[in-house]
Design a protein around this motif. Structure first.
Motif, PDB file in Angstrom:
ATOM      1  N   ALA A  75       0.840  -1.205   0.000  1.00 27.10           N
ATOM      2  CA  ALA A  75       0.000   0.000   0.000  1.00 27.10           C
ATOM      3  C   ALA A  75       0.865   1.240   0.000  1.00 27.10           C
ATOM      4  CB  ALA A  75      -0.922   0.000   1.220  1.00 27.10           C
ATOM      5  N   GLY A  76       0.313   2.343  -0.511  1.00 27.85           N
ATOM      6  CA  GLY A  76       1.061   3.591  -0.584  1.00 27.85           C
ATOM      7  C   GLY A  76       1.410   4.115   0.789  1.00 27.85           C
ATOM      8  N   THR A  77       2.411   4.971   0.838  1.00 28.72           N
ATOM      9  CA  THR A  77       2.851   5.556   2.105  1.00 28.72           C
ATOM     10  C   THR A  77       2.789   7.078   2.079  1.00 28.72           C
ATOM     11  OG1 THR A  77       5.139   5.503   1.316  1.00 28.72           O
ATOM     12  CG2 THR A  77       4.392   3.622   2.632  1.00 28.72           C
ATOM     13  N   ALA A  78       2.036   7.647   1.135  1.00 27.62           N
ATOM     14  CA  ALA A  78       1.940   9.109   1.049  1.00 27.62           C
ATOM     15  C   ALA A  78       1.353   9.689   2.318  1.00 27.62           C
ATOM     16  CB  ALA A  78       1.070   9.496  -0.150  1.00 27.62           C
ATOM     17  N   SER A  79       1.817  10.864   2.676  1.00 26.06           N
ATOM     18  CA  SER A  79       1.321  11.521   3.880  1.00 26.06           C
ATOM     19  C   SER A  79      -0.110  11.985   3.671  1.00 26.06           C
ATOM     20  CB  SER A  79       2.200  12.725   4.232  1.00 26.06           C
ATOM     21  OG  SER A  79       3.516  12.310   4.492  1.00 26.06           O
ATOM     22  N   ALA A  80      -0.890  11.913   4.738  1.00 22.69           N
ATOM     23  CA  ALA A  80      -2.279  12.363   4.665  1.00 22.69           C
ATOM     24  C   ALA A  80      -2.340  13.877   4.820  1.00 22.69           C
ATOM     25  CB  ALA A  80      -3.104  11.710   5.767  1.00 22.69           C
ATOM     26  N   LEU A 114      -6.735   9.805   6.445  1.00 17.67           N
ATOM     27  CA  LEU A 114      -5.893   8.614   6.472  1.00 17.67           C
ATOM     28  C   LEU A 114      -4.989   8.555   5.239  1.00 17.67           C
ATOM     29  CD1 LEU A 114      -8.421   5.835   7.592  1.00 17.67           C
ATOM     30  CD2 LEU A 114      -6.829   7.136   9.009  1.00 17.67           C
ATOM     31  N   THR A 115      -3.778   8.087   5.434  1.00 17.90           N
ATOM     32  CA  THR A 115      -2.899   7.805   4.312  1.00 17.90           C
ATOM     33  C   THR A 115      -3.375   6.511   3.648  1.00 17.90           C
ATOM     34  OG1 THR A 115      -1.404   6.437   5.625  1.00 17.90           O
ATOM     35  CG2 THR A 115      -0.948   8.817   5.549  1.00 17.90           C
ATOM     36  N   PRO A 177      -3.891  -0.954  18.203  1.00 21.84           N
ATOM     37  CA  PRO A 177      -2.581  -0.886  18.868  1.00 21.84           C
ATOM     38  C   PRO A 177      -1.453  -0.610  17.884  1.00 21.84           C
ATOM     39  CG  PRO A 177      -3.842  -2.733  19.713  1.00 21.84           C
ATOM     40  CD  PRO A 177      -4.619  -2.184  18.542  1.00 21.84           C
ATOM     41  N   GLY A 178      -0.518   0.221  18.303  1.00 22.71           N
ATOM     42  CA  GLY A 178       0.595   0.585  17.441  1.00 22.71           C
ATOM     43  C   GLY A 178       0.336   1.912  16.780  1.00 22.71           C
ATOM     44  N   SER A 179       0.153   1.900  15.471  1.00 26.85           N
ATOM     45  CA  SER A 179       0.035   3.147  14.710  1.00 26.85           C
ATOM     46  C   SER A 179      -1.383   3.503  14.305  1.00 26.85           C
ATOM     47  CB  SER A 179       0.905   3.053  13.453  1.00 26.85           C
ATOM     48  OG  SER A 179       0.556   1.916  12.682  1.00 26.85           O
ATOM     49  N   GLY A 180      -2.386   2.795  14.832  1.00 28.39           N
ATOM     50  CA  GLY A 180      -3.760   3.119  14.483  1.00 28.39           C
ATOM     51  C   GLY A 180      -4.142   2.574  13.123  1.00 28.39           C
ATOM     52  N   PRO A 181      -5.201   3.052  12.477  1.00 26.81           N
ATOM     53  CA  PRO A 181      -6.063   4.180  12.857  1.00 26.81           C
ATOM     54  C   PRO A 181      -7.168   3.749  13.816  1.00 26.81           C
ATOM     55  CG  PRO A 181      -6.770   3.312  10.761  1.00 26.81           C
ATOM     56  CD  PRO A 181      -5.556   2.512  11.160  1.00 26.81           C
ATOM     57  N   GLY A 197      -9.616   8.263  10.838  1.00 25.09           N
ATOM     58  CA  GLY A 197      -8.595   8.916  11.634  1.00 25.09           C
ATOM     59  C   GLY A 197      -9.165   9.396  12.956  1.00 25.09           C
ATOM     60  N   ALA A 198      -8.281   9.769  13.853  1.00 24.58           N
ATOM     61  CA  ALA A 198      -8.727  10.303  15.141  1.00 24.58           C
ATOM     62  C   ALA A 198      -9.445  11.625  14.929  1.00 24.58           C
ATOM     63  CB  ALA A 198      -7.525  10.506  16.058  1.00 24.58           C
TER      64      ALA A 198
END
Length: 211
Positions: A75-80, A114-115, A177-181, A197-198
């Motif tokens: 999956a892509g890793t582009a910033s949200a 979300l990214t 747990p960890g990095s969400g979302p 997202g939060a």
């Protein structure tokens, strides 16, 4: 004498830097519980030298849920994009003042975007929980205690108000747990679970009330 004075000054600077780093670590460790859940049974250290980065948190999640990590490896890793405080009043919004006022008053419901990577992971976790709940043979009949136990079994801690009921419908909102979302779901013959997202005001539960 000048060499001794320089050494003393350097010692004070180093000591100050250590104290600042320690203080930062303490704030990170104590603040982690307010917006997210830790892995089941894990305890945050009393003092951390530096707060964990995104890569470290994602590695923690990969270790907890290897099947999700494998599914989303490409999956892509582009910033949200970061939503603004005036979300809902962007260009192109209605010119009607009452409509714009409504959008402003409901901006508190906005969530962090979300990214592609987070979206993939969230959807994978949602599918994982849905399959497990359906496997019980009676997802619509589960009570709060039963849902909490099932989520704990799957590796999703529920220490606060993550599991709740409203109008006779049992549901949950939790941080993976960890990095969400976040995941928010309600029970039914087919559970409905959504990744998001939060909220801008913090946490995974939709804030109550606006401005």
């Amino acid at each position: 004498m000048r060499r001794q004075g320089f050494a003393a000054t350097a010692g004070v600077a180093v000591g100050t830097a250590v104290l600042l780093l320690a203080g930062c670590g303490q704030r990170s460790a104590s603040g982690a519980g307010s917006g997210s859940s830790s892995a089941a049974g894990a305890k945050a250290p009393a003092v951390a030298s530096t707060p964990p980065g995104v890569a470290e948190l994602q590695a923690q999640q990969d270790a907890l849920f290897p099947e999700v990590a494998a599914r989303c490896a490409g999956a892509g890793t582009a910033s949200a994009p970061s939503p603004s405080a005036s979300a809902g009043v962007a260009d192109g919004a209605p010119d009607d003042p009452s409509a714009r006022k409504y959008a402003e008053n409901h901006a508190y419901k906005q969530t962090v975007a979300l990214t592609p990577q987070s979206r993939c992971r969230g959807d994978a976790h949602a599918a994982r929980i849905t399959a497990a709940l359906k496997a019980t043979g009676r997802p619509a009949a589960l009570g709060e205690a039963e849902l909490r136990a099932e989520l704990e079994r799957l590796g999703y801690p529920t220490r606060g108000g993550e599991v709740h009921s409203s109008g006779g419908t049992v549901g949950f909102s939790l941080w993976i747990p960890g990095s969400g979302p976040c995941l928010t779901g309600t029970l039914g013959a087919t559970p409905r679970i959504q990744a998001h997202g939060a909220y801008l005001e913090g946490g995974c539960n939709e804030p109550q009330g606006g401005h």
